[in-house]
Design a protein around this motif. Sequence first.
Motif, PDB file in Angstrom:
ATOM      1  N   TRP A 106      27.922  87.466   5.972  1.00 53.12           N
ATOM      2  CA  TRP A 106      27.461  87.285   7.353  1.00 53.12           C
ATOM      3  C   TRP A 106      28.262  86.194   8.058  1.00 53.12           C
ATOM      4  O   TRP A 106      28.633  86.315   9.224  1.00 53.12           O
ATOM      5  CB  TRP A 106      25.969  86.910   7.395  1.00 53.12           C
ATOM      6  CG  TRP A 106      25.083  88.056   7.777  1.00 53.12           C
ATOM      7  CD1 TRP A 106      24.097  88.598   7.011  1.00 53.12           C
ATOM      8  CD2 TRP A 106      25.095  88.801   9.006  1.00 53.12           C
ATOM      9  NE1 TRP A 106      23.495  89.634   7.690  1.00 53.12           N
ATOM     10  CE2 TRP A 106      24.080  89.782   8.913  1.00 53.12           C
ATOM     11  CE3 TRP A 106      25.861  88.748  10.180  1.00 53.12           C
ATOM     12  CZ2 TRP A 106      23.807  90.691   9.943  1.00 53.12           C
ATOM     13  CZ3 TRP A 106      25.593  89.645  11.203  1.00 53.12           C
ATOM     14  CH2 TRP A 106      24.579  90.601  11.074  1.00 53.12           C
ATOM     15  N   THR A 114      22.949  98.301   5.272  1.00 54.40           N
ATOM     16  CA  THR A 114      23.039  98.696   3.870  1.00 54.40           C
ATOM     17  C   THR A 114      24.179  97.942   3.199  1.00 54.40           C
ATOM     18  O   THR A 114      25.085  97.442   3.865  1.00 54.40           O
ATOM     19  CB  THR A 114      23.347 100.210   3.739  1.00 54.40           C
ATOM     20  OG1 THR A 114      24.400 100.529   4.656  1.00 54.40           O
ATOM     21  CG2 THR A 114      22.146 101.063   4.065  1.00 54.40           C
ATOM     22  N   ASN A 115      24.130  97.914   1.880  1.00 48.97           N
ATOM     23  CA  ASN A 115      25.238  97.353   1.126  1.00 48.97           C
ATOM     24  C   ASN A 115      26.243  98.468   0.887  1.00 48.97           C
ATOM     25  O   ASN A 115      27.367  98.436   1.368  1.00 48.97           O
ATOM     26  CB  ASN A 115      24.716  96.786  -0.201  1.00 48.97           C
ATOM     27  CG  ASN A 115      25.825  96.222  -1.055  1.00 48.97           C
ATOM     28  OD1 ASN A 115      26.687  95.527  -0.543  1.00 48.97           O
ATOM     29  ND2 ASN A 115      25.807  96.525  -2.340  1.00 48.97           N
ATOM     30  N   TRP A 159      17.986  91.994   0.422  1.00 46.94           N
ATOM     31  CA  TRP A 159      19.269  91.385   0.739  1.00 46.94           C
ATOM     32  C   TRP A 159      20.068  91.024  -0.504  1.00 46.94           C
ATOM     33  O   TRP A 159      21.274  90.980  -0.474  1.00 46.94           O
ATOM     34  CB  TRP A 159      19.067  90.152   1.644  1.00 46.94           C
ATOM     35  CG  TRP A 159      18.230  89.096   0.975  1.00 46.94           C
ATOM     36  CD1 TRP A 159      18.674  88.003   0.310  1.00 46.94           C
ATOM     37  CD2 TRP A 159      16.799  89.073   0.869  1.00 46.94           C
ATOM     38  NE1 TRP A 159      17.614  87.301  -0.210  1.00 46.94           N
ATOM     39  CE2 TRP A 159      16.457  87.926   0.126  1.00 46.94           C
ATOM     40  CE3 TRP A 159      15.782  89.905   1.329  1.00 46.94           C
ATOM     41  CZ2 TRP A 159      15.126  87.596  -0.165  1.00 46.94           C
ATOM     42  CZ3 TRP A 159      14.467  89.579   1.052  1.00 46.94           C
ATOM     43  CH2 TRP A 159      14.153  88.435   0.319  1.00 46.94           C
TER      44      TRP A 159
HETATM   45  C1  LIG Z   1      24.468  93.179   3.708  1.00 49.58           C
HETATM   46  O1  LIG Z   1      23.434  93.250   2.770  1.00 49.58           O
HETATM   47  C2  LIG Z   1      23.876  93.534   1.479  1.00 49.58           C
HETATM   48  C3  LIG Z   1      22.703  93.725   0.574  1.00 49.58           C
HETATM   49  O2  LIG Z   1      22.356  95.045   0.523  1.00 49.58           O
HETATM   50  C4  LIG Z   1      24.739  92.437   0.979  1.00 49.58           C
HETATM   51  O3  LIG Z   1      25.208  92.754  -0.297  1.00 49.58           O
HETATM   52  C5  LIG Z   1      25.869  92.246   1.921  1.00 49.58           C
HETATM   53  O4  LIG Z   1      26.594  91.124   1.534  1.00 49.58           O
HETATM   54  C6  LIG Z   1      25.391  92.084   3.325  1.00 49.58           C
HETATM   55  N1  LIG Z   1      26.498  92.019   4.215  1.00 49.58           N
HETATM   56  C7  LIG Z   1      26.512  91.187   5.216  1.00 49.58           C
HETATM   57  C8  LIG Z   1      27.696  91.182   6.082  1.00 49.58           C
HETATM   58  O5  LIG Z   1      25.583  90.436   5.408  1.00 49.58           O
END
Ligand SMILES: *[C@@H]1O[C@H](CO)[C@@H](O)[C@H](O)[C@H]1NC(C)=O
Length: 639
Positions: free
Chosen positions: A212, A184-185, A199
């Motif tokens: 990420w 989740t965000n 995403w």
């Molecule tokens: C996880 O996904 C969310 C979207 O809901 C995004 O905003 C966020 O940056 C993401 N975080 C990572 C660590 O990928």
Amino acid sequence: MRRPLLPAALAAALMLGALGASTAAASASASATMPAVTTSAGAPAVLADSWRGPLSTRGRYIVDAEGNRFKLKSANWHGAQGSWNGSGDINDPAAHHDGEKADQMPLGLDRAPIAQMLDGFHALGINSIRLPFSNEMLHDQRPVSDASVAANPQLRGKTPLQVFDAVIAATTAEGFAVILNNHTNTSRFCCGLDGNERWNTSQSTAQWEEDWINLARRYKDNKRVVGADLYNEVRRTITDDANWNWGDGHDWWAASQHLGDRLLTEVNPDLLVIVEGINWQGIPADGLPHGRPTLEPVRTLSHTLVASDKLVYSAHFYGYTGPNHTGATGTGETHDLRYQELSREQLFATLQRQAFYVAADTGSHFTAPLWISEFGIGSDEGNTQARTWFGNFVDYLIANDTDFAYWPLVGWTGHGSWSILNFDATGRRSGILDGGDWRATDWNRLVTAPQKSGQVAASATWDMLNLDHADAVQSRRARATGDWDSGARKGACPDGQRLVGLAHADGRGLCTDSGAVNLAATGPAPSVVKDERYVQQGDWAGGYTKYQCGPNQFMTGYSIRGQAVSAVLCAQAGRTLGTNGRTVWFDRGDNRPASAPGGEFASGNYKGQCATDEYAAGVAFTGAWAKGKRPDALLCRKL
Ligand SMILES: *[C@@H]1O[C@H](CO)[C@@H](O)[C@H](O)[C@H]1NC(C)=O
Ligand SMILES: *[C@@H]1O[C@H](CO)[C@@H](O)[C@H](O)[C@H]1NC(C)=O
Ligand SMILES: *[C@@H]1O[C@H](CO)[C@@H](O)[C@H](O)[C@H]1NC(C)=O
Ligand SMILES: *[C@@H]1O[C@H](CO)[C@@H](O)[C@H](O)[C@H]1NC(C)=O
Ligand SMILES: *[C@@H]1O[C@H](CO)[C@@H](O)[C@H](O)[C@H]1NC(C)=O
Ligand SMILES: CC(=O)N[C@H]1CO[C@H](CO)[C@@H](O)[C@@H]1O
């Protein structure tokens, strides 16, 4: 994420103008508080000594650093993704899913020391943990409250991310593999219209990628942090579906492909990249198209990462949802069957079609390990159909030797009934194996089932190239040469593979290492040929223009402008290649080996393909009227 699902809320929103939550079915189960878990479900004596990271893939199996099967027998340790239900007092446990307040940390740290929890994980017979997190948790700078880590005083004063670090360190030191899952965000219990549908629902795709990259970098040196599960249950927002290859900002195929490559090339070449299919599309109302594509689109368009041995596909299955059923009851419910309403045979056929086929077929571009990263059921489940579904589903996992992750692992005694290991307020442990839990038999069958183990032989790899909306230069060596045909659309096979198939239109290609692994393991960078200089051993396509690779070179890529051939990319083989060849025409129909190895890589277009003991040495085309310089023939030669 189990309950409530997005589509339920979506339906309610669309039809009633309100975000009606499909409330969880009765969840107050008083699972008997039994003495601590004592049964050992076949866990190796010392998990930490039984394998070494990093992990990679061989055909449909995940293997460890020694090439031994490492079956992901996992469960989801949830909490760091958030448990708040989105309304009510965030400090009140009652406003958290199942009344379990996780404080953005893996659940249970207030109740039991980590070491004791890990003991429980061993007893359950699992070897890996899926660890959901939220973006909000990553950025929350406030220290966690003392009460929320009461049983782990060493965590006092830490931020949620520092706690996450500590949990990962302890879990991996104990031998468990950890898969990070961007769940989740916001730190809210998934799912529904919770702002976490896609995403980039309210942040840019670039921000999603950056987060990420940073996280992958953070755990880069820990080889037991084995995978990045890129996004949880991509699903529809009120107005928009995620799609597979439309080339726009909602294109999940493209977003996951792009981020997977970035993680492997920029941060950590050791990570498994885990991609889930699309969890929901369409408006859940009778008469309107809606459903759960899951991994079905992969059959004709799979991912090709720069490293073919890093891709794992995943899917989620719950009995109360269905291939076209949201899981809602009452409001927003459609007249589609739930998985638990399918007969055993129908269920098996549906599972095969939606997901399991990727790990069943070993000679296709889509072949990859499949990880069922969520499935589960309540210990208090009263519905016989639901219970039967669980037994059937476990049968199917066993029959297919499939990697899995149960949802959820940890719970609070007396709260959610789905967890398999519970802790009461005094830290006393009880769980699925302590007697009185109808799920125990199935669980035991699952974790002790016979499975393939030991060395996994390398099998041929097949990958496809998709140039529909962007370049597909999946060779690191070709990438290193920069823009090798400016302005053209370019495709190149992952290093170690050769091009063996090409479509007559739209630029799809097929790569393999079948019959010759690492044909160009060393040697100079690939070179670009844009003329007929190497057509020296006979005219293999009279009247056509022929772009051909030099002696002992093979085609590893190509470029097109519009539909017209622009160049071939040639790699130097590490040995002498055969020169006996044949011309494979595909301007008027498919021309492939009988069994079409590699699978459907250019649906709707004519395709030419060399045999598995051949390589492609060149491509022929013509600018004659109405031919448009499209690829018409391949020169296929014996390896
Ligand atoms: C996880 O996904 C969310 C979207 O809901 C995004 O905003 C966020 O940056 C993401 N975080 C990572 C660590 O990928
Ligand atoms: C969240 O929990 C609170 C407190 O139990 C409850 O009043 C509220 O209806 C819940 N909200 C949702 C969306 O379930
Ligand atoms: C995602 O989280 C960030 C902060 O962590 C926030 O600014 C943004 O609004 C969130 N997006 C959604 C959809 O809630
Ligand atoms: C996500 O992508 C879509 C499609 O390109 C775009 O319309 C939307 O603005 C993006 N979301 C954000 C927050 O950038
Ligand atoms: C059910 O879902 C599948 C997969 O998304 C879809 O192909 C099919 O058209 C759906 N059926 C109906 C009746 O909507
Ligand atoms: C690839 C594979 O083993 N598929 C099997 C999955 O389980 C079903 C049910 O037993 C079998 O029919 C499939 O062959």
